[in-house]
Design an enzyme around this catalytic site. Structure first.
Site, PDB file in Angstrom:
ATOM      1  N   GLU A   1      60.011  19.384  66.335  1.00 33.24           N
ATOM      2  CA  GLU A   1      60.586  20.279  67.351  1.00 33.24           C
ATOM      3  C   GLU A   1      59.549  21.287  67.819  1.00 33.24           C
ATOM      4  O   GLU A   1      59.866  22.472  68.006  1.00 33.24           O
ATOM      5  CB  GLU A   1      61.811  21.002  66.794  1.00 33.24           C
ATOM      6  CG  GLU A   1      62.953  20.088  66.473  1.00 33.24           C
ATOM      7  CD  GLU A   1      63.680  19.637  67.716  1.00 33.24           C
ATOM      8  OE1 GLU A   1      63.493  20.262  68.785  1.00 33.24           O
ATOM      9  OE2 GLU A   1      64.417  18.645  67.628  1.00 33.24           O
TER      10      GLU A   1
ATOM     11  N   PHE B   1      67.131  10.319  69.133  1.00 29.29           N
ATOM     12  CA  PHE B   1      66.439  10.902  70.285  1.00 29.29           C
ATOM     13  C   PHE B   1      64.984  10.459  70.240  1.00 29.29           C
ATOM     14  O   PHE B   1      64.239  10.862  69.340  1.00 29.29           O
ATOM     15  CB  PHE B   1      66.548  12.421  70.155  1.00 29.29           C
ATOM     16  CG  PHE B   1      65.835  13.244  71.201  1.00 29.29           C
ATOM     17  CD1 PHE B   1      66.468  13.580  72.399  1.00 29.29           C
ATOM     18  CD2 PHE B   1      64.550  13.732  70.965  1.00 29.29           C
ATOM     19  CE1 PHE B   1      65.832  14.393  73.341  1.00 29.29           C
ATOM     20  CE2 PHE B   1      63.909  14.543  71.903  1.00 29.29           C
ATOM     21  CZ  PHE B   1      64.546  14.868  73.090  1.00 29.29           C
ATOM     22  N   GLY B   2      64.593   9.612  71.160  1.00 30.46           N
ATOM     23  CA  GLY B   2      63.243   9.053  71.127  1.00 30.46           C
ATOM     24  C   GLY B   2      62.323   9.687  72.151  1.00 30.46           C
ATOM     25  O   GLY B   2      62.338   9.299  73.331  1.00 30.46           O
TER      26      GLY B   2
ATOM     27  N   THR C   1      58.895  11.310  70.769  1.00 26.86           N
ATOM     28  CA  THR C   1      57.550  11.202  70.196  1.00 26.86           C
ATOM     29  C   THR C   1      57.065   9.753  70.194  1.00 26.86           C
ATOM     30  O   THR C   1      57.828   8.829  69.913  1.00 26.86           O
ATOM     31  CB  THR C   1      57.572  11.734  68.746  1.00 26.86           C
ATOM     32  OG1 THR C   1      58.072  13.074  68.769  1.00 26.86           O
ATOM     33  CG2 THR C   1      56.199  11.716  68.115  1.00 26.86           C
TER      34      THR C   1
ATOM     35  N   SER D   1      52.555  16.246  70.133  1.00 25.76           N
ATOM     36  CA  SER D   1      52.617  17.585  70.733  1.00 25.76           C
ATOM     37  C   SER D   1      52.534  17.544  72.251  1.00 25.76           C
ATOM     38  O   SER D   1      52.884  18.523  72.908  1.00 25.76           O
ATOM     39  CB  SER D   1      51.473  18.460  70.182  1.00 25.76           C
ATOM     40  OG  SER D   1      51.656  18.670  68.801  1.00 25.76           O
TER      41      SER D   1
ATOM     42  N   LEU E   1      65.342  20.028  73.466  1.00 27.66           N
ATOM     43  CA  LEU E   1      64.591  20.642  72.365  1.00 27.66           C
ATOM     44  C   LEU E   1      64.950  22.120  72.218  1.00 27.66           C
ATOM     45  O   LEU E   1      65.036  22.633  71.100  1.00 27.66           O
ATOM     46  CB  LEU E   1      63.086  20.463  72.573  1.00 27.66           C
ATOM     47  CG  LEU E   1      62.577  19.014  72.547  1.00 27.66           C
ATOM     48  CD1 LEU E   1      61.083  18.955  72.827  1.00 27.66           C
ATOM     49  CD2 LEU E   1      62.876  18.335  71.206  1.00 27.66           C
TER      50      LEU E   1
ATOM     51  N   LEU F   1      60.760  30.154  39.507  1.00 31.21           N
ATOM     52  CA  LEU F   1      61.476  29.254  38.606  1.00 31.21           C
ATOM     53  C   LEU F   1      60.543  28.583  37.592  1.00 31.21           C
ATOM     54  O   LEU F   1      60.986  27.737  36.809  1.00 31.21           O
ATOM     55  CB  LEU F   1      62.238  28.188  39.395  1.00 31.21           C
ATOM     56  CG  LEU F   1      63.688  28.531  39.771  1.00 31.21           C
ATOM     57  CD1 LEU F   1      63.770  29.719  40.707  1.00 31.21           C
ATOM     58  CD2 LEU F   1      64.377  27.334  40.401  1.00 31.21           C
TER      59      LEU F   1
ATOM     60  N   GLY G   1      58.176  26.262  35.536  1.00 31.47           N
ATOM     61  CA  GLY G   1      58.116  24.789  35.463  1.00 31.47           C
ATOM     62  C   GLY G   1      59.374  24.140  35.983  1.00 31.47           C
ATOM     63  O   GLY G   1      59.316  23.113  36.686  1.00 31.47           O
TER      64      GLY G   1
END
Ligand code: FAD
Length: 387
Positions: free
Chosen positions: A366, A128-129, A131, A137, A242, A341, A343
């Site tokens: 998104e 999906f192109g 950007t 934005s 979107l 957790l 290290g």
């Protein structure tokens, strides 16, 4: 698995089946190797077809091979896939919500027959192109153009940060129709083998590494007349896609956070310090209590979105609220889990650090967190802070 207010008790048979299928797939096919894929920066190609066979691409659509499952079932699928990795959920989101959805909603009969079954089965990959290098934005300021030329169109421009572009067979490219008054945005189904179309891999990502990302360059790329999606004009086209994908992300983020919670809970009960498990310390219990509460409230929001979507009442602004909230929650809680957790938490051997890194992308794509704040701000005040 955390389901604190027993939301899953109300699932129907089909919803349970889809949840279980995705959960099993993640346990068997994703979890054992995802740390390695992440480190190597790859998405295993063999998963694409497997996910298609399991019906993971847009099962909420109806027809052309898609069963039309409930929106809750679709949401649960996204939740389980993202509990594996955001890259795996992104594969399903892009293919389903960003490529199959626009073809299904706005495509011609021939486009639907040509692409929907192949994409649904994972025999073809889509991207999906939207950007562009200078327009993220603010996609409505896009510079990519489509110009009529005889019985076809000529596309020029470049798209960047496109999930799956380097491995896609077809790209949904959004471009301004330079031949029409007002230059409205139109969607084009571009075969990536077309002369003048190149897709480059973007390297150096420190987030969403188990997902392929690239650019699409269009240089006098000639596509046939019937490449255009006939039934949509203007930004409504990409924006409606979107909304579909953001709905899936609102659910998916809960899955990533839940996976972080489960690994922190297990670690805290196993890890001994000062003569016993760290889970006995109130400080650690507070973290788990907060995490479980945040996950549960986000889950409730996701379930409610599905109900509204099912009856056709879902507004894009409500999706913005859930995307914004649930992704921020997952980003925050992944950090807390990582901390619990110690290290070990910074290694690929445990999921929180990988989810934390992924959430930086999910927070940004998104619609960034800021942009969703502005969408909500406009909805709540009636005053737009941006165009
Ligand atoms: P910018 O728009 O330049 O924003 C930079 C900063 O400015 C952000 O913090 C933003 O919130 C802030 N900002 C911008 N405008 C305002 C404003 N009006 N008010 C306040 N703050 C503002 N795109 C696709 O089309 N297809 C894809 O498949 C896809 N996949 C992606 C995969 C990955 C891994 C990533 C990282 C991105 C992907 N994207 C994709 C692109 C993504 O949607 C954009 O990165 C996103 O929309 C933000 O655009 P930008 O990066 O240009 O940031």
């Amino acid at each position: 698995m955390l389901d604190y207010v027993e939301l899953e008790a109300d699932l129907d048979r089909e919803e349970r089946m889809i949840r279980d299928t995705a959960r099993e797939f993640v346990a068997d096919r994703v979890k054992p190797d995802v740390g390695e894929w992440f480190e190597d920066g790859e998405f295993p190609r063999e998963l694409i077809g497997e996910m298609g066979e399991l019906g993971f691409y847009a099962p909420n659509l109806e027809g052309y091979g898609s069963p039309g499952v409930s929106e809750t079932a679709y949401g649960l699928l996204m939740q389980e896939l993202e509990a594996g990795d955001s890259g795996v959920r992104s594969m399903a989101s892009v293919q389903g919500a960003l490529v199959m959805y626009p073809i299904h909603a706005f495509g011609s009969e021939a486009q639907k027959e040509r692409w929907l079954p192949a994409l649904g089965e994972g025999e073809a990959v889509g991207c999906f192109g939207l950007t562009e290098p200078d327009h993220g934005s603010n996609p409505s300021a896009m510079e990519t153009t489509a110009e009529r030329d005889g019985d076809g169109w000529v596309l020029n421009g470049s798209k960047t940060w496109i999930t799956n572009a380097p491995i896609a067979d077809v790209a949904v490219v959004w471009a301004k129709d330079a031949s029409s008054e007002g230059r409205p945005v139109r969607g084009f189904l571009v075969d990536t083998e077309t002369d003048g179309v190149t897709t480059n891999h973007i390297d150096g990502k420190l987030s969403m590494r188990a997902s392929v990302t690239g650019e699409i360059s269009l240089q006098n790329a000639r596509v046939p007349e019937d490449a255009v999606l006939p039934d949509v004009t203007g930004m409504k086209g990409p924006l409606s896609c979107l909304t579909q994908a953001r709905f899936g992300i609102a659910w998916g983020a809960v899955g990533a956070a839940r996976d972080c919670f489960e690994s922190a809970r297990e670690y805290a009960t196993d890890r001994d310090q000062f003569g016993g498990p760290i889970a006995r310390f109130q400080l650690q219990q507070d973290k788990l209590a907060e995490m479980a509460t945040e996950i549960t409230t986000s889950q409730l929001l996701a379930y409610r979105l599905a109900e509204l979507k099912e009856r056709g009442d879902l507004r894009p602004q409500q999706v913005s609220m859930a995307k914004r909230n649930n992704v921020r929650m997952a980003r925050d809680q992944a950090r807390v889990a990582r901390e619990m957790l110690g290290g070990n938490g910074i290694t690929r051997d445990y999921p929180p650090m990988r989810h934390l890194a992924n959430m930086e992308t999910v927070y940004t794509y998104e619609g960034t967190h800021d942009i969703h704040s502005l969408i909500l701000g406009e909805d709540l005040t009636g005053i737009a802070a941006f165009d």
